[in-house]
Design an enzyme around this catalytic site. Sequence first.
Site, PDB file in Angstrom:
ATOM      1  N   ASP A   1       0.821  -1.211   0.000  1.00  0.00           N
ATOM      2  CA  ASP A   1       0.000   0.000   0.000  1.00  0.00           C
ATOM      3  C   ASP A   1       0.861   1.270   0.000  1.00  0.00           C
ATOM      4  OD1 ASP A   1      -2.337   1.428  -0.014  1.00  0.00           O
ATOM      5  OD2 ASP A   1      -2.678   1.295   2.148  1.00  0.00           O
TER       6      ASP A   1
ATOM      7  N   ASN B   1     -10.842  -2.533  -5.311  1.00  0.00           N
ATOM      8  CA  ASN B   1     -10.109  -1.589  -6.159  1.00  0.00           C
ATOM      9  C   ASN B   1     -10.775  -1.397  -7.527  1.00  0.00           C
ATOM     10  OD1 ASN B   1      -6.851  -2.652  -4.890  1.00  0.00           O
ATOM     11  ND2 ASN B   1      -8.092  -0.909  -4.251  1.00  0.00           N
TER      12      ASN B   1
HETATM   13  C1  IPE Z   1      -5.363  -2.632  -0.167  1.00  0.00           C
HETATM   14  O1  IPE Z   1      -5.044  -1.299  -0.353  1.00  0.00           O
HETATM   15  C2  IPE Z   1      -5.331  -3.384  -1.471  1.00  0.00           C
HETATM   16  C3  IPE Z   1      -4.018  -3.549  -2.079  1.00  0.00           C
HETATM   17  C4  IPE Z   1      -2.880  -3.202  -1.565  1.00  0.00           C
HETATM   18  C5  IPE Z   1      -4.005  -4.198  -3.364  1.00  0.00           C
HETATM   19  P1  IPE Z   1      -6.167  -0.162  -0.494  1.00  0.00           P
HETATM   20  O2  IPE Z   1      -5.447   1.117  -0.638  1.00  0.00           O
HETATM   21  O3  IPE Z   1      -7.112  -0.542  -1.563  1.00  0.00           O
HETATM   22  O4  IPE Z   1      -6.915  -0.270   0.900  1.00  0.00           O
HETATM   23  P2  IPE Z   1      -7.791   0.787   1.700  1.00  0.00           P
HETATM   24  O5  IPE Z   1      -8.858   1.240   0.758  1.00  0.00           O
HETATM   25  O6  IPE Z   1      -6.899   1.901   2.112  1.00  0.00           O
HETATM   26  O7  IPE Z   1      -8.297   0.027   2.884  1.00  0.00           O
HETATM   27  C1  IPE Z   2      -1.357   0.428  -3.441  1.00  0.00           C
HETATM   28  O1  IPE Z   2      -1.263   1.800  -3.422  1.00  0.00           O
HETATM   29  C2  IPE Z   2      -1.794  -0.125  -4.771  1.00  0.00           C
HETATM   30  C3  IPE Z   2      -3.174  -0.621  -4.767  1.00  0.00           C
HETATM   31  C4  IPE Z   2      -3.987  -0.597  -3.764  1.00  0.00           C
HETATM   32  C5  IPE Z   2      -3.670  -1.172  -5.993  1.00  0.00           C
HETATM   33  P1  IPE Z   2      -2.529   2.780  -3.384  1.00  0.00           P
HETATM   34  O2  IPE Z   2      -2.914   3.060  -4.792  1.00  0.00           O
HETATM   35  O3  IPE Z   2      -3.591   2.268  -2.525  1.00  0.00           O
HETATM   36  O4  IPE Z   2      -1.846   4.059  -2.763  1.00  0.00           O
HETATM   37  P2  IPE Z   2      -2.461   5.008  -1.656  1.00  0.00           P
HETATM   38  O5  IPE Z   2      -2.900   4.138  -0.521  1.00  0.00           O
HETATM   39  O6  IPE Z   2      -3.595   5.726  -2.302  1.00  0.00           O
HETATM   40  O7  IPE Z   2      -1.324   5.894  -1.275  1.00  0.00           O
HETATM   41 MG    MG Z   3      -4.048   2.479  -0.558  1.00  0.00          MG
END
Ligand code: IPE
Ligand code: IPE
Ligand code: MG
Length: 232
Positions: free
Chosen positions: A16, A64
Amino acid sequence: MNNAASVPYHIGIIMDGNGRWASERGLPRSMGHQKGAEVVRETVQTAADLGVKALTLFGFSEENWSRPGDEVSLLLRLAETYLKKELNALHKENVRFRVIGNKSKLPKSLQTIIDEAEQKTINNDRFFLNLALSYSGKWDIVQAVKRIVAEGVDPESVTEEMVSQHLSLSDVPDPDLLIRTSGEQRISNFLLWQAAYSELYFCDAMWPDFNKHELTLAIECYQHRHRRFGKI
Ligand code: IPE
Ligand code: IPE
Ligand code: MG
């Protein structure tokens, strides 16, 4: 790292913080995802070097799909590019590759390369790399229940073992350690059943900054945990 103490056999990582990594630098979120994809390759190598046997990476959650279309497309394209680029190297390194999640929702071109990668590496056994795409822990439990029901099993004979055997990764021991980057402290619907007794480790580094040092710190922390499994 204390090599004598036990290294986790199976690590799960919620990768993340790509978007925040980019925003902090005044860059578009896409740049964070690109850098994040590069970190995957290094992490697999480092984990194998440190003696880990299985790695399950959360790359794209069921939830997602609700992101803007162009971000979804980019994330799935990056997964495809990663596989196309890395498949031969993974195979040469004797890595078994698998995707867990609702594959039928993924673009056809991605499904094709996933099938190819899974088939090609099916007999490899030095390291197990699992990528969770269009995955959620609740989806996993529901698909397991559906399959059990479809088998006509008598409700009274349903056991925990039976459910476990119908879940993704039924042939890999449950994760010993679950890491989440970016400072968020939640599971976000990752391996719910399989993480029942995983040690949880949250680090502040954004995923694009994750590296050997961060992974070593996580394993060292794990090595000081006392896993009781309900006993004393
Ligand atoms: C969790 O991250 C999913 C992945 C890392 C693929 P998100 O960024 O989607 O999670 P939330 O929405 O902050 O809980
Ligand atoms: C992780 O990074 C990738 C996925 C969840 C697919 P994020 O895209 O969630 O990045 P933040 O949490 O918005 O910084
Ligand atoms: Mg995230």
